[in-house]
Design an enzyme around this catalytic site. Structure first.
Site, PDB file in Angstrom:
ATOM      1  N   SER A 160      44.243  32.091  42.181  1.00 51.15           N
ATOM      2  CA  SER A 160      43.434  31.015  41.625  1.00 51.15           C
ATOM      3  C   SER A 160      43.026  30.024  42.717  1.00 51.15           C
ATOM      4  O   SER A 160      42.427  30.418  43.709  1.00 51.15           O
ATOM      5  CB  SER A 160      44.203  30.340  40.481  1.00 51.15           C
ATOM      6  OG  SER A 160      43.380  29.478  39.737  1.00 51.15           O
TER       7      SER A 160
ATOM      8  N   ASP B  88      37.999  36.909  32.068  1.00 47.91           N
ATOM      9  CA  ASP B  88      38.739  35.761  32.585  1.00 47.91           C
ATOM     10  C   ASP B  88      37.987  34.495  32.185  1.00 47.91           C
ATOM     11  O   ASP B  88      36.885  34.238  32.670  1.00 47.91           O
ATOM     12  CB  ASP B  88      38.857  35.871  34.104  1.00 47.91           C
ATOM     13  CG  ASP B  88      39.699  34.775  34.738  1.00 47.91           C
ATOM     14  OD1 ASP B  88      39.983  33.765  34.069  1.00 47.91           O
ATOM     15  OD2 ASP B  88      40.068  34.927  35.917  1.00 47.91           O
TER      16      ASP B  88
ATOM     17  N   HIS C 266      43.582  35.146  33.439  1.00 49.79           N
ATOM     18  CA  HIS C 266      43.480  34.570  34.779  1.00 49.79           C
ATOM     19  C   HIS C 266      44.708  34.849  35.636  1.00 49.79           C
ATOM     20  O   HIS C 266      44.716  34.480  36.812  1.00 49.79           O
ATOM     21  CB  HIS C 266      43.274  33.053  34.637  1.00 49.79           C
ATOM     22  CG  HIS C 266      42.843  32.365  35.883  1.00 49.79           C
ATOM     23  ND1 HIS C 266      41.695  32.710  36.579  1.00 49.79           N
ATOM     24  CD2 HIS C 266      43.407  31.331  36.578  1.00 49.79           C
ATOM     25  CE1 HIS C 266      41.557  31.922  37.631  1.00 49.79           C
ATOM     26  NE2 HIS C 266      42.584  31.084  37.660  1.00 49.79           N
TER      27      HIS C 266
END
Length: 267
Positions: free
Chosen positions: A95, A217, A245
């Site tokens: 991320s 996502d 995610h």
């Protein structure tokens, strides 16, 4: 300063093997890698750590001034690399950490030799033809909700981020991880995560790079993966048959396999 204690550094795997440095995202800690790290450690030396302000890091080392930008987190990475004398390590960032890795590789090129970007997003806000997945109003509302009631926000958002409603235990784990973070620290990290625009940094990446995205996502849609792939010269894009995610939790076998395939190809 004792960097190993500050960042709760843990090292596993063969001492003489190439190094994989695994970095967690917002509201998480190194425990997010627990299903993937043992697989990687069979072949490689795996370094796990917590950013200052997260997990079991030394919270007394945290400052709003340092961690109000991604550069502060990149300094954590560079200092961990220096402490362990890492050379040409593969940085695996989840991320927001994907972009932290871009900055760290630029700041310490001798330390990081390749990047694995797991569900990355250089900018979460839609802008012109760029689709980041959120409008500016969406992000303002998200941050206002987080600052008003962090625990309530965590309970509502974690299942959305995890994206596997048929496996509620995954959303509960992410909720618990969010809730274990100090709300004041989380507020700063959230603003740093969701308001930073790092798109211009992508063109400067000069190391082999894997962009790892999921089929669905809600936080980093596939348009973002395509954008990152197009912006980084000679990068490789792999789409996992996974949802959400956090594929290191929802699809750990496929995530580990994709990482290993890439690392073996660049050794």
């Amino acid at each position: 300063m004792d960097i190993r204690r500050r960042n709760h550094v843990n090292v596993t795997g063969p001492d003489d093997a190439p190094v994989l440095l695994l970095a967690h995202g917002f509201g998480c800690d190194q425990n997010m890698w627990r299903l993937v790290a043992p697989v990687l450690a069979k072949r490689y030396r795996v370094v796990l750590f917590d950013y200052v302000g997260s997990g079991r890091s030394d919270l007394t080392a945290w400052s709003e001034e340092r961690y109000s930008s991604l550069d502060g987190y990149a300094r954590d990475v560079a200092e961990v690399c220096e402490e362990l004398d890492l050379r040409r390590a593969v940085f695996v960032g989840h991320s927001v950490s994907a972009m932290v890795g871009v900055l760290a590789a630029r700041a310490a090129p001798e330390r990081i030799g390749a990047l694995v970007m797991v569900t990355p997003s250089p900018c979460y806000i839609d802008s012109g033809d760029y689709r980041g997945g959120f409008s500016a109003e969406d992000i303002d509302e998200l941050l206002a909700s987080l600052e008003a009631n962090y625990l309530g926000w965590s309970s509502a958002m974690a299942p959305v981020i995890m994206g596997n409603p048929d496996r509620p235990e995954l959303g509960e784990e992410l909720t618990n991880s969010f809730c274990a973070t100090d709300p004041d620290i989380a507020r700063v990290f959230a603003r740093t995560t969701f308001l930073t625009d790092s798109r211009e940094d992508l063109a400067g990446v000069r190391v082999p790079t894997l962009v790892l995205e999921c089929e669905q996502d809600a936080i980093a849609p596939r348009e973002v993966g395509a954008y990152v792939h197009a912006a980084i010269p000679s990068s490789r894009l792999v789409t996992l048959g996974a949802t959400g995610h956090c594929p290191q939790l929802s699809a750990p076998e496929a995530t580990a396999e994709a990482i290993l395939d890439f690392v073996e190809s660049v050794q």
